[in-house]
Design a protein around this motif. Sequence first.
Motif, PDB file in Angstrom:
ATOM      1  N   ALA A 277       0.757  -1.232   0.053  1.00  0.00           N
ATOM      2  CA  ALA A 277      -0.049  -0.128   0.004  1.00  0.00           C
ATOM      3  C   ALA A 277       0.948   1.174   0.154  1.00  0.00           C
ATOM      4  N   SER A 278       1.887   1.342   0.728  1.00  0.00           N
ATOM      5  CA  SER A 278       2.620   2.516   1.021  1.00  0.00           C
ATOM      6  C   SER A 278       3.574   2.690  -0.386  1.00  0.00           C
ATOM      7  N   ALA A 279       4.079   1.704  -1.211  1.00  0.00           N
ATOM      8  CA  ALA A 279       4.745   1.881  -2.356  1.00  0.00           C
ATOM      9  C   ALA A 279       3.851   2.331  -3.481  1.00  0.00           C
ATOM     10  N   PHE A 280       2.683   1.764  -3.343  1.00  0.00           N
ATOM     11  CA  PHE A 280       1.499   2.062  -4.527  1.00  0.00           C
ATOM     12  C   PHE A 280       0.807   3.405  -4.205  1.00  0.00           C
TER      13      PHE A 280
ATOM     14  N   GLY B 145      -2.511   5.016  -6.607  1.00  0.00           N
ATOM     15  CA  GLY B 145      -3.814   4.684  -6.097  1.00  0.00           C
ATOM     16  C   GLY B 145      -3.751   3.636  -4.789  1.00  0.00           C
ATOM     17  N   ASP B 146      -4.875   3.001  -4.996  1.00  0.00           N
ATOM     18  CA  ASP B 146      -5.020   2.261  -3.459  1.00  0.00           C
ATOM     19  C   ASP B 146      -4.835   0.729  -3.787  1.00  0.00           C
ATOM     20  N   VAL B 147      -4.438  -0.050  -2.932  1.00  0.00           N
ATOM     21  CA  VAL B 147      -4.215  -1.495  -3.139  1.00  0.00           C
ATOM     22  C   VAL B 147      -5.481  -1.982  -2.383  1.00  0.00           C
ATOM     23  N   ILE B 148      -6.392  -2.749  -2.678  1.00  0.00           N
ATOM     24  CA  ILE B 148      -7.537  -3.274  -2.584  1.00  0.00           C
ATOM     25  C   ILE B 148      -7.220  -5.032  -1.980  1.00  0.00           C
ATOM     26  N   ALA B 149      -7.238  -4.977  -0.663  1.00  0.00           N
ATOM     27  CA  ALA B 149      -6.940  -6.208   0.179  1.00  0.00           C
ATOM     28  C   ALA B 149      -7.458  -6.293   1.314  1.00  0.00           C
TER      29      ALA B 149
ATOM     30  N   ARG C  46     -16.779  -7.100   7.248  1.00  0.00           N
ATOM     31  CA  ARG C  46     -16.566  -5.962   6.129  1.00  0.00           C
ATOM     32  C   ARG C  46     -15.391  -5.354   6.347  1.00  0.00           C
ATOM     33  N   HIS C  47     -14.768  -5.352   5.271  1.00  0.00           N
ATOM     34  CA  HIS C  47     -13.393  -4.398   5.325  1.00  0.00           C
ATOM     35  C   HIS C  47     -13.946  -3.325   4.189  1.00  0.00           C
ATOM     36  N   HIS C  48     -14.286  -2.150   4.794  1.00  0.00           N
ATOM     37  CA  HIS C  48     -15.035  -1.106   4.262  1.00  0.00           C
ATOM     38  C   HIS C  48     -14.152  -0.051   3.716  1.00  0.00           C
ATOM     39  N   ASP C  49     -14.478   0.558   2.422  1.00  0.00           N
ATOM     40  CA  ASP C  49     -13.983   1.551   1.799  1.00  0.00           C
ATOM     41  C   ASP C  49     -12.758   1.535   1.375  1.00  0.00           C
ATOM     42  N   LEU C  50     -12.187   0.650   0.643  1.00  0.00           N
ATOM     43  CA  LEU C  50     -10.833   0.315   0.464  1.00  0.00           C
ATOM     44  C   LEU C  50     -10.144   1.118  -0.634  1.00  0.00           C
ATOM     45  N   ALA C  51     -11.051   1.887  -1.414  1.00  0.00           N
ATOM     46  CA  ALA C  51     -10.451   2.676  -2.564  1.00  0.00           C
ATOM     47  C   ALA C  51     -11.374   3.702  -2.879  1.00  0.00           C
TER      48      ALA C  51
ATOM     49  N   VAL D  15      -6.235  -3.580  -7.237  1.00  0.00           N
ATOM     50  CA  VAL D  15      -5.599  -2.205  -7.380  1.00  0.00           C
ATOM     51  C   VAL D  15      -6.715  -1.316  -7.654  1.00  0.00           C
ATOM     52  N   CYS D  16      -6.761   0.010  -7.327  1.00  0.00           N
ATOM     53  CA  CYS D  16      -7.416   1.094  -7.774  1.00  0.00           C
ATOM     54  C   CYS D  16      -6.553   2.356  -8.298  1.00  0.00           C
ATOM     55  N   TYR D  17      -6.392   2.429  -9.721  1.00  0.00           N
ATOM     56  CA  TYR D  17      -5.636   3.314 -10.004  1.00  0.00           C
ATOM     57  C   TYR D  17      -6.319   5.035  -9.870  1.00  0.00           C
ATOM     58  N   LYS D  18      -5.573   5.894  -9.433  1.00  0.00           N
ATOM     59  CA  LYS D  18      -6.239   7.156  -9.294  1.00  0.00           C
ATOM     60  C   LYS D  18      -6.629   7.837 -10.666  1.00  0.00           C
ATOM     61  N   ARG D  19      -7.518   8.767 -10.597  1.00  0.00           N
ATOM     62  CA  ARG D  19      -7.927   9.167 -11.776  1.00  0.00           C
ATOM     63  C   ARG D  19      -6.657  10.052 -12.307  1.00  0.00           C
TER      64      ARG D  19
END
Length: 161
Positions: free
Chosen positions: A10-13, A17-21, A37-42, A114-118
């Motif tokens: 998560a820190s390197a990425f 964006g966000d790592v979804i895990a 529930r692992h909430h709001d990951l991205a 993963v979720c790439y930022k806009r």
Amino acid sequence: MKLVAATLTASAFAPFGDVIALRDTPDKVINQGLCGRHHDLADLDFHGGRAGISLFDAEPRSLPYRLEMVERHPDGAQAFLPMTGQPFLVIVAPDEAGRPGIPRAFLTKPHQGVCYKRGAWHGVLTPLHAPGLFAVVDRIGPGPNLEEHCFSKPYEVVLPD
């Protein structure tokens, strides 16, 4: 030019964006105590459209991988959620005055997405194992939302020794 794929963290990425895990513990336990529930990951940031869910069925690639092109989506984030437990290759590049800088490569752990930022430069979907089936959440809407950049010299992505 070689790129050595690092383990996705998560820190390197974070700049891309966000790592979804799964987190170590869920934010909440629901469904009569049988579901964490692992909430709001991205952060799904969209401009001028709406979120849509699509399925992508990509052909597996092999290593070393030849990186010739990256792309970005200026109007919306884009999340890739593998529908298998297989790792996949993630490639990103910093933006340098509207062009991609030197790319970075990551190898996911099983069950990471993963979720790439806009607007983040990223490589194409690169599964390493069949089936290459992914759920993708991205912007659905009018207007162009894709920019591509071809490198003058390709990069070769490899795993560490």
